[in-house]
Design a protein around this motif. Structure first.
Motif, mmCIF file in Angstrom:
data_model
loop_
_atom_site.group_PDB
_atom_site.id
_atom_site.type_symbol
_atom_site.label_atom_id
_atom_site.label_comp_id
_atom_site.label_asym_id
_atom_site.label_seq_id
_atom_site.Cartn_x
_atom_site.Cartn_y
_atom_site.Cartn_z
ATOM 1 N N GLN A 86 15.407 12.837 -11.733
ATOM 2 C CA GLN A 86 15.043 11.379 -11.149
ATOM 3 C C GLN A 86 14.499 11.433 -9.938
ATOM 4 O O GLN A 86 15.144 11.907 -9.053
ATOM 5 C CB GLN A 86 16.707 10.639 -11.419
ATOM 6 C CG GLN A 86 16.920 10.253 -13.638
ATOM 7 C CD GLN A 86 18.238 10.143 -12.905
ATOM 8 O OE1 GLN A 86 18.433 8.821 -12.749
ATOM 9 N NE2 GLN A 86 19.398 11.140 -14.250
ATOM 10 N N PRO A 87 14.115 10.300 -9.683
ATOM 11 C CA PRO A 87 13.436 10.642 -8.033
ATOM 12 C C PRO A 87 15.459 9.790 -7.230
ATOM 13 O O PRO A 87 14.789 11.620 -5.954
ATOM 14 C CB PRO A 87 12.912 8.903 -7.691
ATOM 15 C CG PRO A 87 12.596 8.568 -8.857
ATOM 16 C CD PRO A 87 13.586 8.885 -10.425
ATOM 17 N N VAL A 155 16.483 19.480 -20.804
ATOM 18 C CA VAL A 155 15.307 19.713 -19.750
ATOM 19 C C VAL A 155 14.866 18.236 -20.424
ATOM 20 O O VAL A 155 13.856 17.368 -19.721
ATOM 21 C CB VAL A 155 13.973 20.193 -19.984
ATOM 22 C CG1 VAL A 155 12.832 20.072 -19.462
ATOM 23 C CG2 VAL A 155 14.303 21.734 -18.978
ATOM 24 N N ALA A 156 14.932 17.793 -22.012
ATOM 25 C CA ALA A 156 14.449 16.609 -22.221
ATOM 26 C C ALA A 156 14.992 15.810 -21.913
ATOM 27 O O ALA A 156 14.749 14.148 -22.098
ATOM 28 C CB ALA A 156 14.072 16.764 -24.162
ATOM 29 N N MET A 157 16.651 15.341 -22.283
ATOM 30 C CA MET A 157 17.454 14.689 -21.813
ATOM 31 C C MET A 157 16.889 14.144 -20.063
ATOM 32 O O MET A 157 17.238 13.231 -20.303
ATOM 33 C CB MET A 157 18.354 15.031 -22.117
ATOM 34 C CG MET A 157 19.754 13.849 -21.193
ATOM 35 S SD MET A 157 21.473 14.174 -21.997
ATOM 36 C CE MET A 157 22.089 15.992 -20.706
ATOM 37 N N GLY A 158 16.546 14.799 -19.278
ATOM 38 C CA GLY A 158 16.180 14.539 -18.059
ATOM 39 C C GLY A 158 15.218 14.365 -18.232
ATOM 40 O O GLY A 158 15.116 12.871 -16.755
ATOM 41 N N GLN A 159 13.921 13.783 -19.026
ATOM 42 C CA GLN A 159 12.600 13.529 -18.747
ATOM 43 C C GLN A 159 13.511 11.948 -19.113
ATOM 44 O O GLN A 159 12.439 10.973 -18.920
ATOM 45 C CB GLN A 159 12.071 14.223 -19.776
ATOM 46 C CG GLN A 159 11.794 15.552 -18.832
ATOM 47 C CD GLN A 159 10.699 16.120 -20.269
ATOM 48 O OE1 GLN A 159 10.172 15.780 -20.757
ATOM 49 N NE2 GLN A 159 9.829 17.350 -19.745
ATOM 50 N N ALA A 160 13.811 11.727 -20.456
ATOM 51 C CA ALA A 160 14.417 10.347 -20.808
ATOM 52 C C ALA A 160 15.280 10.156 -19.932
ATOM 53 O O ALA A 160 14.819 8.731 -19.355
ATOM 54 C CB ALA A 160 15.137 10.635 -22.012
ATOM 55 N N GLY A 161 16.305 9.927 -19.263
ATOM 56 C CA GLY A 161 17.087 9.714 -18.745
ATOM 57 C C GLY A 161 15.909 9.325 -16.958
ATOM 58 O O GLY A 161 16.254 8.493 -16.595
ATOM 59 N N ASP A 162 15.047 9.862 -16.588
ATOM 60 C CA ASP A 162 14.467 10.027 -15.547
ATOM 61 C C ASP A 162 13.368 9.068 -16.068
ATOM 62 O O ASP A 162 12.772 7.597 -14.967
ATOM 63 C CB ASP A 162 13.214 11.061 -15.074
ATOM 64 C CG ASP A 162 12.068 10.633 -14.082
ATOM 65 O OD1 ASP A 162 11.874 9.735 -12.972
ATOM 66 O OD2 ASP A 162 10.829 10.868 -14.262
ATOM 67 N N LEU A 168 14.500 0.890 -15.304
ATOM 68 C CA LEU A 168 15.295 0.338 -14.779
ATOM 69 C C LEU A 168 15.531 0.320 -13.070
ATOM 70 O O LEU A 168 17.012 -0.928 -13.017
ATOM 71 C CB LEU A 168 16.578 -0.002 -16.106
ATOM 72 C CG LEU A 168 16.495 0.373 -16.628
ATOM 73 C CD1 LEU A 168 18.312 0.092 -17.523
ATOM 74 C CD2 LEU A 168 15.874 -0.808 -17.980
ATOM 75 N N ASN A 169 15.421 0.949 -12.430
ATOM 76 C CA ASN A 169 15.934 1.315 -11.244
ATOM 77 C C ASN A 169 17.175 1.685 -10.735
ATOM 78 O O ASN A 169 17.773 0.467 -9.607
ATOM 79 C CB ASN A 169 14.940 0.183 -10.053
ATOM 80 C CG ASN A 169 15.337 -0.116 -8.691
ATOM 81 O OD1 ASN A 169 15.313 1.525 -7.864
ATOM 82 N ND2 ASN A 169 15.642 -0.933 -7.979
ATOM 83 N N VAL A 170 17.627 2.615 -11.862
ATOM 84 C CA VAL A 170 19.373 2.906 -11.292
ATOM 85 C C VAL A 170 19.075 4.058 -11.398
ATOM 86 O O VAL A 170 18.297 5.021 -11.512
ATOM 87 C CB VAL A 170 19.801 2.638 -12.479
ATOM 88 C CG1 VAL A 170 20.200 0.648 -13.120
ATOM 89 C CG2 VAL A 170 18.878 3.593 -14.036
ATOM 90 N N PHE A 171 20.816 4.964 -11.074
ATOM 91 C CA PHE A 171 20.923 6.156 -11.429
ATOM 92 C C PHE A 171 21.462 6.436 -13.022
ATOM 93 O O PHE A 171 22.280 6.252 -13.117
ATOM 94 C CB PHE A 171 21.742 6.527 -10.669
ATOM 95 C CG PHE A 171 21.806 8.222 -9.932
ATOM 96 C CD1 PHE A 171 20.434 9.363 -9.965
ATOM 97 C CD2 PHE A 171 22.863 9.170 -11.107
ATOM 98 C CE1 PHE A 171 21.325 10.029 -9.970
ATOM 99 C CE2 PHE A 171 22.771 9.975 -11.378
ATOM 100 C CZ PHE A 171 22.813 10.791 -10.327
ATOM 101 N N VAL A 172 20.542 7.578 -13.644
ATOM 102 C CA VAL A 172 21.302 7.599 -15.600
ATOM 103 C C VAL A 172 22.323 9.094 -14.755
ATOM 104 O O VAL A 172 21.751 10.150 -14.416
ATOM 105 C CB VAL A 172 20.182 7.819 -15.831
ATOM 106 C CG1 VAL A 172 20.702 8.473 -17.357
ATOM 107 C CG2 VAL A 172 19.798 6.839 -16.225
ATOM 108 N N LYS A 173 23.570 8.701 -15.315
ATOM 109 C CA LYS A 173 24.303 10.314 -15.662
ATOM 110 C C LYS A 173 23.950 10.726 -16.819
ATOM 111 O O LYS A 173 24.311 10.377 -17.669
ATOM 112 C CB LYS A 173 25.919 9.978 -15.384
ATOM 113 C CG LYS A 173 26.428 8.858 -13.908
ATOM 114 C CD LYS A 173 27.828 8.445 -14.185
ATOM 115 C CE LYS A 173 27.923 6.966 -14.947
ATOM 116 N NZ LYS A 173 29.268 6.991 -14.812
#
Length: 338
Positions: A86-87, A155-162, A168-173
């Motif tokens: 995520q950015p 790694v896959a979860m990180g891509q989906a979270g990104d 949604l312009n949010v930070f995903v935990k």
């Protein structure tokens, strides 16, 4: 003077993969840590020049390590190596003092490019040591396979979270995935951590490809719909129909992205079936009970997503068939031998 390097990651596979592509001259002074607290202990006892740091780890995560390093004013080069791309995650770690960020899975070209950017004169060659050949049981889930599957899912979860974060312009935990081989009678135990006091709604979607098949279950607490609607700029009344549309939207984003991320890492492709609504406004156990006949012995991977500053709780369960384990064992063995 020999460069001292510390690799901190809770995944044994991730540590091995990174170590193999480090420069030959760095192999002689290489240290490992399985979580942040262990890394800090090493840093306090041993001079380290470079720290390669994962973010999502038990006991002490990468953010906490960076904050502690900043407070203690320890001088070393820190490169974050994570699947959370995520950015905002990248901005946060650099704000805490990280020199750079590398996306998992890491390859030698990316590492060499980073070294060149920071004026490190090395030849990024692989170690000459041949990795040990790993033969895994045909239908069992050993510790090594669990570790690999957890890392691949991370790694896959990180891509989906990104993807979700950008939409949604949010930070995903992103917590650490749980991987278990269970009997259908034990499925309720795997769901214990996603059993919420409030009622839930769930979608199920089948997938198949290259000898691997299963079903993905997306479970969303009903209390999440209000904030999801707000994030998606929906201003109308939250009817059952609208909630179902929001549930399907989230399911399409997360299930598709996670399966794509997994497939790319194990050199496969998955075909997805049509999503099926398991139920709305019911307890998780009730949703599963009605469909338990479809699952026998299953490899269950649990992913839990949260969104910072919002009351949104979303769980994704990947349930692989028992027959899929042989193919997954083969794929895992190949990864370990690379």
């Amino acid at each position: 003077m020999t460069t001292a390097v510390l690799i901190c990651d809770d995944s044994n596979l991730a540590r091995k993969q990174l170590a193999r592509i480090l420069p030959q001259e760095w192999q002689a002074n290489l240290f490992f840590a399985g979580h942040g607290a262990e890394a800090l202990d090493t840093l306090l006892k041993q001079h380290i020049d470079w720290l390669f740091l994962d973010l999502n780890m038990p006991i002490m995560d990468g953010y906490q390590v960076l904050a502690e390093l900043k407070q203690r004013q320890l001088s070393l080069n820190v490169v974050v190596v994570s699947g959370d791309v995520q950015p905002e995650a990248i901005d946060r770690v650099k704000g805490l003092g990280a020199l750079d960020f590398i996306r998992k899975p890491v390859d030698s070209a990316k590492l060499q490019q980073l070294m060149q950017q920071h004026a490190v004169n090395i030849n990024a060659t692989k170690s000459n040591a041949a990795p040990a050949k790993t033969i895994l049981p045909p239908v069992e889930l050993g510790a090594e396979m669990r570790d690999v599957l957890q890392e691949l899912t991370n790694v896959a979860m990180g891509q989906a979270g990104d993807l979700l974060a950008r939409l949604l312009n949010v930070f995903v935990k992103l917590p650490i995935p749980n991987v278990n081989l269970i009997e259908v009678s034990e499925l309720h135990m795997a769901l214990a951590s996603v059993e919420h006091e409030s009622s839930t709604s769930a979608v199920c979607q089948g997938f198949i490809g290259g000898g691997v098949s299963g079903e993905a279950l997306l479970i969303l607490t009903d209390s999440s719909f209000k904030d999801i609607a707000r994030l998606m700029n929906y201003q109308g009344e939250l009817t059952v129909k609208v909630e179902l549309e929001l549930l399907m939207d989230i399911a399409n984003i997360l299930i598709g992205a996670v399966l794509k991320g997994l497939a790319e890492q194990i050199d496969m492709s998955f075909s997805q079936g049509h999503p099926v609504v398991l139920g709305q406004h019911a307890a998780v156990s009730e949703l599963i009970k009605a469909n338990a006949g479809r699952w026998k012995k299953t490899l269950a991977i649990e992913l839990s997503y949260g969104i910072e500053n919002y009351n949104i709780s979303c769980d994704l369960l990947l349930l692989f068939t028992e027959d899929s384990l042989k193919t997954l064992n083969y794929k895992v063995a190949f990864l370990l031998e690379e």
